[in-house]
Design an enzyme around this catalytic site. Structure first.
Site, mmCIF file in Angstrom:
data_model
loop_
_atom_site.group_PDB
_atom_site.id
_atom_site.type_symbol
_atom_site.label_atom_id
_atom_site.label_comp_id
_atom_site.label_asym_id
_atom_site.label_seq_id
_atom_site.Cartn_x
_atom_site.Cartn_y
_atom_site.Cartn_z
ATOM 1 N N LEU A 33 -13.730 -15.966 -45.808
ATOM 2 C CA LEU A 33 -13.698 -16.093 -44.345
ATOM 3 C C LEU A 33 -15.087 -15.957 -43.731
ATOM 4 C CD1 LEU A 33 -10.478 -14.052 -43.477
ATOM 5 C CD2 LEU A 33 -10.707 -16.487 -44.018
ATOM 6 N N HIS A 34 -15.333 -16.800 -42.735
ATOM 7 C CA HIS A 34 -16.586 -16.765 -41.972
ATOM 8 C C HIS A 34 -16.236 -16.790 -40.491
ATOM 9 C CE1 HIS A 34 -15.766 -21.005 -41.481
ATOM 10 N NE2 HIS A 34 -15.816 -21.193 -42.789
ATOM 11 N N GLY A 36 -16.152 -19.075 -38.377
ATOM 12 C CA GLY A 36 -15.259 -20.163 -37.970
ATOM 13 C C GLY A 36 -13.803 -19.729 -38.057
ATOM 14 N N HIS A 37 -13.439 -19.171 -39.229
ATOM 15 C CA HIS A 37 -12.071 -18.665 -39.402
ATOM 16 C C HIS A 37 -11.763 -17.574 -38.373
ATOM 17 C CE1 HIS A 37 -13.047 -19.847 -43.742
ATOM 18 N NE2 HIS A 37 -11.977 -20.571 -43.498
ATOM 19 N N GLN A 61 -4.033 -29.141 -53.394
ATOM 20 C CA GLN A 61 -4.883 -29.999 -52.574
ATOM 21 C C GLN A 61 -6.232 -30.277 -53.237
ATOM 22 O OE1 GLN A 61 -4.805 -27.060 -49.253
ATOM 23 N NE2 GLN A 61 -6.955 -27.591 -48.985
ATOM 24 N N GLN A 153 -7.597 -33.536 -41.195
ATOM 25 C CA GLN A 153 -6.525 -32.592 -41.534
ATOM 26 C C GLN A 153 -5.721 -32.226 -40.289
ATOM 27 O OE1 GLN A 153 -6.943 -29.080 -44.249
ATOM 28 N NE2 GLN A 153 -7.178 -27.973 -42.333
ATOM 29 N N VAL A 176 -17.260 -24.159 -35.210
ATOM 30 C CA VAL A 176 -18.234 -23.071 -35.081
ATOM 31 C C VAL A 176 -19.398 -23.378 -36.025
ATOM 32 C CG1 VAL A 176 -18.610 -20.587 -35.322
ATOM 33 C CG2 VAL A 176 -16.401 -21.450 -34.521
ATOM 34 N N SER A 185 -18.795 -23.282 -43.201
ATOM 35 C CA SER A 185 -17.848 -23.686 -44.234
ATOM 36 C C SER A 185 -17.940 -22.701 -45.384
ATOM 37 C CB SER A 185 -18.204 -25.093 -44.734
ATOM 38 O OG SER A 185 -17.558 -25.345 -45.969
HETATM 39 P P1 AMP Z 1 -10.298 -23.469 -44.904
HETATM 40 O O1 AMP Z 1 -10.320 -22.030 -45.309
HETATM 41 O O2 AMP Z 1 -11.575 -24.182 -45.176
HETATM 42 O O3 AMP Z 1 -9.082 -24.194 -45.401
HETATM 43 O O4 AMP Z 1 -10.179 -23.478 -43.325
HETATM 44 C C1 AMP Z 1 -9.124 -22.812 -42.684
HETATM 45 C C2 AMP Z 1 -9.111 -23.216 -41.232
HETATM 46 O O5 AMP Z 1 -10.342 -22.823 -40.639
HETATM 47 C C3 AMP Z 1 -8.975 -24.730 -41.031
HETATM 48 O O6 AMP Z 1 -8.128 -24.970 -39.928
HETATM 49 C C4 AMP Z 1 -10.390 -25.143 -40.737
HETATM 50 O O7 AMP Z 1 -10.485 -26.306 -39.944
HETATM 51 C C5 AMP Z 1 -10.902 -23.938 -39.982
HETATM 52 N N1 AMP Z 1 -12.366 -23.902 -40.033
HETATM 53 C C6 AMP Z 1 -13.142 -23.861 -41.136
HETATM 54 N N2 AMP Z 1 -14.443 -23.879 -40.807
HETATM 55 C C7 AMP Z 1 -14.485 -23.941 -39.458
HETATM 56 C C8 AMP Z 1 -15.542 -24.005 -38.502
HETATM 57 N N3 AMP Z 1 -16.818 -24.027 -38.862
HETATM 58 N N4 AMP Z 1 -15.212 -24.046 -37.202
HETATM 59 C C9 AMP Z 1 -13.907 -24.066 -36.812
HETATM 60 N N5 AMP Z 1 -12.872 -24.002 -37.657
HETATM 61 C C10 AMP Z 1 -13.162 -23.956 -38.955
#
Ligand code: AMP
Length: 281
Positions: A33-34, A36-37, A61, A153, A176, A185
């Site tokens: 988690l970062h 964005g999450h 996936q 997605q 973010v 990411s």
């Molecule tokens: P993931 O863990 O990569 O599957 O992402 C989980 C959720 O977090 C998904 O809905 C992503 O679109 C969202 N997400 C990941 N990175 C970002 C970001 N930089 N800004 C906004 N949402 C994000």
């Protein structure tokens, strides 16, 4: 905050929350988690009485050639971040819990899946849609939060919800970015310092597109050229795709007379990054 690993534990917590009259917000993630999450989580926290986060590196996936085995797994730190952000339940199942022996049922969303990511990752969205439907059935959320970072997605999930009459609302959350512009990411941690610098060509190319659009350019092809010009100038970057398409159908368009989106997938060394920008006339 509770950290649980089984579906029945989630159902128990949800039943309690529902009995207390709380609305349920769900943030599905693959962990590492970062910010964005956590922004998704903060949105969910504001809107709901109960917030669930799922952390599951979903094997269905990933193609056999992709980074499933080396995908970062940092459950302890993730749980701590969720606790700080006020999450009620973190659901971190193993693959057996989600895909027990004999599992064989898939969600194939049409329309917005075959192109772009679907072309480079043919089984990806089937895995995404299937696991998200399962998570929706486990949590039965009122609201589920998805980042615009994964633009296609988001389209796929919205279409699944619409086409299958799922009783929840999808809440999109803006991308973010790091202070230097790189879209956050979990895969950014694969980048060396040199690659991180090279990866800035993605957000820079989107800035170029934005500038062209704001100065009145409406030709999708011209904006696509502007973007590619910037990406081509970076020796460490290899483009999977860099396109300007209709923001709803993801089909090519000539003139940007309705919302469009610039979608990028670019490999920097061994790391594949995606980014995008919505252009609204
Ligand atoms: P993931 O863990 O990569 O599957 O992402 C989980 C959720 O977090 C998904 O809905 C992503 O679109 C969202 N997400 C990941 N990175 C970002 C970001 N930089 N800004 C906004 N949402 C994000």
């Amino acid at each position: 905050m509770k950290l649980v690993h089984t579906i029945s534990e989630v159902r128990e917590a949800i039943a309690e929350a529902c009995a207390a009259g709380k609305t349920i917000g769900l943030v599905p993630t693959m962990g590492a988690l970062h910010e964005g999450h956590i922004t998704l989580v903060r949105n969910a926290r504001q809107d709901n009485g109960f917030v669930g986060v799922s952390i599951f590196v979903n094997p269905t996936q990933f193609a056999p050639t992709e980074d499933l085995a080396k995908y970062p797994r940092t459950l302890e730190e993730d749980a701590e971040k969720c606790r700080e952000a006020g999450v009620d339940v973190v659901f971190a199942p193993n693959a057996q819990e989600m895909y027990p022996e004999g599992f064989d049922c898939w969600v194939d969303v049409g329309g917005v899946t075959p192109m772009l990511e679907g072309q480079f990752r043919p089984t990806h969205f089937r895995g995404v849609a299937t696991v998200c439907l399962k998570l929706f059935n486990v949590f039965q959320p009122d609201l589920a939060y998805f980042g615009r970072k994964d633009y296609q997605q988001l389209c796929v999930i919205r279409k699944m919800v619409r086409d299958l009459n799922l009783p929840l609302e999808i809440v999109p959350v803006d991308i973010v970015r790091e202070s230097d512009g790189l879209a956050m990411s979990s895969r950014n941690r694969y980048l060396s310092a040199e690659e991180h610098k090279a990866a800035l060509c993605l957000s820079q190319s989107l800035n170029d597109a934005k500038a062209a659009f704001e100065s009145g350019e409406r030709s999708a092809m011209t904006i696509q050229h502007v973007v590619k010009h910037r990406l081509d100038a970076e020796p460490l970057a290899a483009i999977d795709y860099a396109v300007v398409v209709d923001a709803e159908t993801l089909l090519p368009l000539e003139t940007i007379a309705r919302p469009a989106v610039v979608l990028l997938a670019v490999r920097i060394g061994a790391t594949r990054l995606i980014d995008n920008l919505i252009l609204t006339p």
